[in-house]
Motif scaffolding. Structure first.
Motif, PDB file in Angstrom:
ATOM      1  N   GLY A 156      36.302  20.964  16.866  1.00  0.00           N
ATOM      2  CA  GLY A 156      36.585  19.589  16.518  1.00  0.00           C
ATOM      3  C   GLY A 156      35.537  18.616  17.036  1.00  0.00           C
ATOM      4  N   THR A 157      34.410  19.143  17.496  1.00  0.00           N
ATOM      5  CA  THR A 157      33.269  18.317  17.894  1.00  0.00           C
ATOM      6  C   THR A 157      32.031  18.825  17.162  1.00  0.00           C
ATOM      7  OG1 THR A 157      32.410  19.666  19.734  1.00  0.00           O
ATOM      8  CG2 THR A 157      34.294  18.231  20.209  1.00  0.00           C
ATOM      9  N   GLU A 158      30.913  18.153  17.343  1.00  0.00           N
ATOM     10  CA  GLU A 158      29.673  18.592  16.718  1.00  0.00           C
ATOM     11  C   GLU A 158      29.017  19.740  17.477  1.00  0.00           C
ATOM     12  OE1 GLU A 158      27.124  15.225  16.347  1.00  0.00           O
ATOM     13  OE2 GLU A 158      28.304  14.310  14.731  1.00  0.00           O
ATOM     14  N   LYS A 159      29.512  20.037  18.673  1.00  0.00           N
ATOM     15  CA  LYS A 159      28.890  21.069  19.503  1.00  0.00           C
ATOM     16  C   LYS A 159      29.918  22.079  20.016  1.00  0.00           C
ATOM     17  CE  LYS A 159      24.903  18.970  19.214  1.00  0.00           C
ATOM     18  NZ  LYS A 159      23.840  19.535  18.363  1.00  0.00           N
ATOM     19  N   PRO A 160      30.650  22.755  19.112  1.00  0.00           N
ATOM     20  CA  PRO A 160      31.626  23.749  19.586  1.00  0.00           C
ATOM     21  C   PRO A 160      30.935  24.842  20.400  1.00  0.00           C
ATOM     22  CG  PRO A 160      31.243  23.954  17.218  1.00  0.00           C
ATOM     23  CD  PRO A 160      30.584  22.688  17.644  1.00  0.00           C
ATOM     24  N   PHE A 161      31.623  25.268  21.454  1.00  0.00           N
ATOM     25  CA  PHE A 161      31.172  26.292  22.389  1.00  0.00           C
ATOM     26  C   PHE A 161      29.976  25.853  23.241  1.00  0.00           C
ATOM     27  CE2 PHE A 161      33.296  28.647  18.964  1.00  0.00           C
ATOM     28  CZ  PHE A 161      34.335  29.174  19.711  1.00  0.00           C
ATOM     29  N   GLU A 162      29.491  24.631  23.015  1.00  0.00           N
ATOM     30  CA  GLU A 162      28.477  24.055  23.895  1.00  0.00           C
ATOM     31  C   GLU A 162      29.085  23.025  24.830  1.00  0.00           C
ATOM     32  OE1 GLU A 162      24.660  23.072  21.930  1.00  0.00           O
ATOM     33  OE2 GLU A 162      25.596  23.857  20.098  1.00  0.00           O
ATOM     34  N   ILE A 163      30.229  22.457  24.434  1.00  0.00           N
ATOM     35  CA  ILE A 163      30.969  21.553  25.300  1.00  0.00           C
ATOM     36  C   ILE A 163      32.398  22.065  25.424  1.00  0.00           C
ATOM     37  CG2 ILE A 163      29.521  19.594  24.681  1.00  0.00           C
ATOM     38  CD1 ILE A 163      31.708  18.549  22.929  1.00  0.00           C
ATOM     39  N   PHE A 164      33.007  21.825  26.574  1.00  0.00           N
ATOM     40  CA  PHE A 164      34.378  22.287  26.787  1.00  0.00           C
ATOM     41  C   PHE A 164      34.983  21.457  27.915  1.00  0.00           C
ATOM     42  CE2 PHE A 164      31.182  25.017  28.676  1.00  0.00           C
ATOM     43  CZ  PHE A 164      31.495  25.020  30.031  1.00  0.00           C
ATOM     44  N   GLY A 165      36.306  21.332  27.885  1.00  0.00           N
ATOM     45  CA  GLY A 165      36.959  20.532  28.909  1.00  0.00           C
ATOM     46  C   GLY A 165      38.432  20.346  28.632  1.00  0.00           C
ATOM     47  N   HIS A 166      39.059  19.441  29.424  1.00  0.00           N
ATOM     48  CA  HIS A 166      40.508  19.232  29.360  1.00  0.00           C
ATOM     49  C   HIS A 166      40.821  17.824  29.858  1.00  0.00           C
ATOM     50  CE1 HIS A 166      44.796  19.664  30.398  1.00  0.00           C
ATOM     51  NE2 HIS A 166      44.799  20.670  29.547  1.00  0.00           N
ATOM     52  N   PRO A 167      41.878  17.197  29.337  1.00  0.00           N
ATOM     53  CA  PRO A 167      42.226  15.846  29.794  1.00  0.00           C
ATOM     54  C   PRO A 167      42.524  15.745  31.291  1.00  0.00           C
ATOM     55  CG  PRO A 167      43.340  16.335  27.727  1.00  0.00           C
ATOM     56  CD  PRO A 167      42.698  17.617  28.176  1.00  0.00           C
TER      57      PRO A 167
END
Length: 420
Positions: free
Chosen positions: A290-301
């Motif tokens: 759901g972002t332009e960089k899947p598997f390059e960015i990751f995180g949680h609220p």
């Protein structure tokens, strides 16, 4: 003993460096060193399938230059009767895990049968009017990337139904190292069907010869493969099991994919990081879908707000996923391909997973209750090692015995020069 599981030779053309440091490279020199996928070697394999009724397993990566292989073969007079499509569909636009029904391809008018979801292999009915099967899909070189599972199912269907199988090989973009835990057969699933590590360092054709040679197919398929080892070819059956090799490729190559292999691997950086960051799929963290960089960015609220922030939203390749429209905090590993390669360092990196677990406030909810993390890891040990606070060095040491055994198996089936 005559071996008719034939392989066409690898041709490597060497070009001497120019005497002048800044002398431009000619078009002929570039062509001589360019990696050529098996599907591009039309003069080698098209004569073998002309006049045959063909079934083909393909997707959007099955390209010959700027033209899809299906269109290229039709133009060459090849009679394609049926197309089989993997996860993400024949045109490669479906979301991960989305089940597609059968349909008629609008561009070609050829029936497409989905081999993902409830149906994972061609049936005898699908193959009754087929003379020869072709497999041409770009792999990512990662155990839980489901195209190698589709490959196994397709091989078993071909062998069990006595249909000659042609594999058009393509380079492995992660084929320059081997690493990760080897799958425990107890955790066999469609995201891991064979006892291989997360990164196995093999092209799709090398992998196919390994699962056949190690008798990892069904009993009936194994029996047919043993027969193929001595079977005689004929004008009616020019091959039984054949791979068309790439040219100018070795396991030292850094092959940049000309087409994204699936919607959530949009660039080579995501392909390089995927073996390490896909493990977040088994946690409550967003893995960047759901972002332009899947598997390059990751995180949680719930992670610290001084980390990198992003908001995942629905897109074509990820219509639904974790934490959509929520601000997540985590890591951004994007960089140039060279920078990302340096971060990966020819390893399945665990440091980001370990750090995320340490920072996450609710340790008992970090791993999903669906057992998906264990399916991705290929065992139930890695999760416990992370929970127990084991260091990356300790965890990696536990992989070594099985990795060493796999590496010796792998060597037997390499079609190209290795990285070591």
């Amino acid at each position: 003993m005559r071996l008719n599981v034939a392989l066409f030779g690898l041709v490597i053309c060497c070009v001497k460096c120019s005497a002048q440091k800044n002398q431009p490279v000619t078009d002929n020199q570039q062509q001589a060193t360019r990696i050529i996928a098996g599907a591009e070697r039309l003069n080698v394999f098209v004569p073998l399938i002309k006049g045959k009724r063909v079934g083909i397993f393909a997707n959007q990566t099955s390209m010959v230059g700027n033209t899809h292989l299906v269109d290229t073969l039709k133009k060459s007079g090849v009679d394609i009767k049926i197309i089989f499509g993997p996860e993400h569909g024949f045109r490669g636009t479906a979301s991960a895990g989305e089940n597609l029904g059968n349909y008629i391809d609008e561009k070609t008018g050829i029936p497409v049968i989905s081999l993902y979801g409830s149906k994972q292999r061609p049936s005898a009915e699908d193959l009754k009017d087929i003379d020869i099967l072709i497999f041409d899909i770009q792999d990512a070189g990662v155990r839980f990337y489901t195209y190698i599972s589709s490959l196994q199912e397709y091989m078993e269907a071909a062998f069990e139904n006595s249909k000659p199988l042609l594999i058009l090989d393509r380079p492995d973009p992660n084929g320059f190292y081997v690493d990760g835990p080897v799958l425990d057969p107890k955790f066999k699933s469609f995201v891991g069907m064979q006892p291989v590590p997360i990164v196995y360092g093999m092209t799709i054709a090398e992998y196919a010869f390994m699962i056949a040679g190690e008798k990892w197919l069904s009993e009936k398929a194994n029996e047919k493969y043993a027969y193929y080892l001595t079977a005689q070819n004929s004008p009616d059956t020019p091959f039984h099991f054949l791979a068309i090799k790439c040219q100018n490729y070795s396991h030292k190559s850094k092959y940049i994919l000309p087409v994204k292999p699936s919607p959530n691997l949009p660039e080579i950086q995501s392909v390089y990081l995927y073996p390490s960051t896909c493990l977040f799929e088994g946690t409550v963290l967003s893995e960047g879908r759901g972002t332009e960089k899947p598997f390059e960015i990751f995180g949680h609220p719930l992670l610290p707000k001084d980390l990198y922030s992003f908001i995942p939203k629905p897109n074509e390749g990820a219509k639904s996923s974790k934490h959509y429209f929520e601000t997540c905090y985590g890591w951004n590993l994007h960089g140039t391909p060279e920078e990302v390669l340096e971060k990966v360092n020819n390893r399945v990196q665990l440091k980001w997973l370990i750090e995320a677990y340490k920072l996450f406030p609710g340790k008992d909810t970090f791993f999903l209750k669906t057992n998906s993390f264990n399916r991705l890891a290929g065992n139930d040990i890695l999760m416990e090692q992370i929970k127990d606070g084991k260091s990356e060095e300790e965890i990696r040491k536990s992989w070594e015995p099985a990795l060493t055994e796999f590496k010796s198996i792998r060597k037997k089936y390499l079609l190209y020069p290795d990285f070591e």
